[in-house]
Motif scaffolding. Structure first.
Motif, PDB file in Angstrom:
ATOM      1  N   GLU A 158       0.836  -1.197   0.000  1.00  0.00           N
ATOM      2  CA  GLU A 158       0.000   0.000   0.000  1.00  0.00           C
ATOM      3  C   GLU A 158       0.873   1.250   0.000  1.00  0.00           C
ATOM      4  O   GLU A 158       1.847   1.351   0.755  1.00  0.00           O
ATOM      5  N   HIS A 159       0.507   2.181  -0.822  1.00  0.00           N
ATOM      6  CA  HIS A 159       1.294   3.398  -0.976  1.00  0.00           C
ATOM      7  C   HIS A 159       1.005   4.372   0.167  1.00  0.00           C
ATOM      8  O   HIS A 159      -0.129   4.851   0.327  1.00  0.00           O
ATOM      9  N   ARG A 161       1.569   7.803   0.953  1.00  0.00           N
ATOM     10  CA  ARG A 161       1.980   9.022   0.250  1.00  0.00           C
ATOM     11  C   ARG A 161       2.711  10.007   1.155  1.00  0.00           C
ATOM     12  O   ARG A 161       3.549  10.788   0.694  1.00  0.00           O
ATOM     13  N   TYR A 166       6.162   2.373   0.085  1.00  0.00           N
ATOM     14  CA  TYR A 166       5.139   1.333   0.060  1.00  0.00           C
ATOM     15  C   TYR A 166       5.267   0.528   1.339  1.00  0.00           C
ATOM     16  O   TYR A 166       6.378   0.198   1.776  1.00  0.00           O
ATOM     17  N   THR A 195      -0.952  -4.082  -5.610  1.00  0.00           N
ATOM     18  CA  THR A 195      -0.929  -2.660  -5.289  1.00  0.00           C
ATOM     19  C   THR A 195      -2.308  -2.012  -5.380  1.00  0.00           C
ATOM     20  O   THR A 195      -2.448  -0.818  -5.117  1.00  0.00           O
ATOM     21  N   VAL A 244       9.405   4.253  -2.822  1.00  0.00           N
ATOM     22  CA  VAL A 244       8.526   4.244  -3.984  1.00  0.00           C
ATOM     23  C   VAL A 244       9.313   4.048  -5.273  1.00  0.00           C
ATOM     24  O   VAL A 244       8.799   3.498  -6.256  1.00  0.00           O
ATOM     25  N   LEU A 247       9.483   0.527  -7.026  1.00  0.00           N
ATOM     26  CA  LEU A 247       8.341  -0.088  -7.705  1.00  0.00           C
ATOM     27  C   LEU A 247       8.704  -0.398  -9.154  1.00  0.00           C
ATOM     28  O   LEU A 247       9.344   0.401  -9.832  1.00  0.00           O
TER      29      LEU A 247
END
Length: 434
Positions: A158-159, A161, A166, A195, A244, A247
């Motif tokens: 899960e990102h 932000r 992640y 994701t 991030v 990814l």
């Protein structure tokens, strides 16, 4: 131009160099390691062999020269793999998985990711660098492209932000190399993750690079009956934070899985052929010297001669299908999904029967551990099960391509390109098609 099955002079040198390495370096170490009770100790016992392989560039020979790799073709790699696997198929799996972890960066990664990780792997000549490939999960992942988000891959990323990271939670079961030499992790593991909780396998999957030393991961080694010279683990992720920028293939994890197992299919197939050839080499010598209590070696008996003829023919057929598949992939990069699936299923299943037939020739002495046949038998059981199992993913990938309107029975005979598309995915998954 005629159909050509000749090896080049360079490929013949590679063949005999690899054979010498397999017999002189790999064989004695693998015999000792296979007998160790502790699976991690068995894996660690192969590190001196890995170091010598790295000194010869074997561990990155398949990576492009642009990033410091050996630039070997797919066919070249198969020539080496057959020789190694004729002695022990577990150790070459370590080399294969380096490719499964790093090759996707060529197809889906950023230039920064390629330079960092492929460059770092290729620069290693001491045998320290290890890369892991983590796709399988305990609940099974054959239906990774299932339309339901509650099926297939469930390792969740899960990102967050606010932190630019992640957060990964869940489990991977059977990753190879990922535990590293010391169970503190491989230098990098490419993990397929979900994701998007709301989307199915064709839209909700990605991959993420997990670096050695990342906090929150536990590694438990799996104790296997075969392939004991390579490592498989269960990875448990608890609030693991990954940058991030690590990814890969956002939303295209399904395509990454399919392409990766297409690339590895002829390698795993040739591994099966190599193992069968190792069993055949021993059996042929046995048949030429063992009398079975008679007056002449058993090869002079019709039943034995006929069975040996069938064994030899199956190995030849398997080898040439491997070469054909690898050659096609050298011509059409990123294609050959159906041919790869056929190759893996055919060789993985057929070579298991070859080893069994070799044991029939050797007879009850095949059960004696002082001879190699018992180990060949254990190892042969692996090939139809691993690397996208034959009963599920490999045949299903072939099925999806064959069902497409662009496919023709002449496609591979004529050497025509056939681009893999998402419309070819999902065959056999519950609810996708009636």
């Amino acid at each position: 131009m005629p159909v050509d099955f000749d090896l080049t002079a360079e490929q013949k040198r590679l063949k005999y160099t690899s054979r010498e390495f397999a017999r002189e370096v790999l064989r004695p170490a693998s015999i000792l390691a296979d007998a160790l009770v502790d699976p991690q100790e068995a894996f660690q016992a192969m590190r001196p062999v890995y170091r010598q392989a790295a000194a010869q560039g074997m561990h990155t020979m398949f990576l492009p020269k642009q990033y410091g790799g050996g630039g070997a073709s797919n066919v070249d790699f198969l020539v080496a793999i057959e020789e190694l696997c004729a002695v022990d198929p577990g150790f070459p799996t370590i080399l294969l998985v380096n490719g499964l972890a790093l090759m996707p960066l060529l197809w889906f990664g950023t230039e920064e990711q390629r330079e960092k990780w492929i460059g770092r792997a290729a620069a290693d000549t001491s045998g320290d660098f290890l890369a892991g490939w983590a796709v399988s999960e305990r609940g099974g992942t054959a239906n990774f492209d299932h339309p339901s988000p509650r099926a297939g891959i469930q390792l969740m990323a899960e990102h967050d932000r606010s932190s630019g990271q992640y957060v990964v939670n869940g489990e991977k079961h059977w990753p190879c190399n990922s535990g590293g030499w010391d169970l503190r992790g491989a230098d990098v593991s490419l993990c397929v993750v979900r994701t998007d909780r709301a989307r199915g396998g064709k839209e909700g999957l990605s991959a993420i690079l997990v670096e050695r030393g990342t906090a929150g991961i536990e590694y438990e080694v799996i104790d296997k009956m075969a392939h004991r010279t390579c490592q498989n683990v269960t990875m448990t992720f608890r609030d693991v934070r990954v940058p991030v920028e690590n990814l890969v293939a956002a939303g295209d994890g399904d395509l990454l899985i399919n392409r990766n197992f297409t690339w590895s299919a002829p390698i795993a197939s040739m591994a099966a052929v190599g193992l069968a050839r190792g069993a055949y080499d021993f059996t042929l010598k046995w048949a030429k010297t063992y009398t079975g209590g008679g007056s002449s070696p058993i090869i002079h008996h019709q039943a034995v001669g006929n069975l040996l003829a069938d064994i030899a023919a199956k190995i030849e057929a398997g080898r040439y299908l491997c070469w054909k598949t690898a050659h096609y992939m050298d011509q059409f990069d990123g294609q050959g999904h159906a041919l790869g699936g056929m190759n893996k299923s055919f060789c993985g299943d057929l070579m298991q029967s070859v080893v069994t037939d070799c044991m029939r020739v050797v007879g009850v002495n095949a059960l004696d551990r002082k001879f190699p046949m018992a180990k060949f038998y254990r190892e042969a059981a692996v090939f139809s099960l691993y690397d996208a199992g034959n009963l599920a993913m490999q045949r299903r990938r072939t099925w999806g391509v064959m069902a497409d309107r662009t496919f023709s029975p002449d496609t591979f005979v004529d050497g025509d390109p056939l681009q893999f598309a998402r419309s070819m995915e999902g065959y056999g998954t519950l609810g996708e098609r009636g």
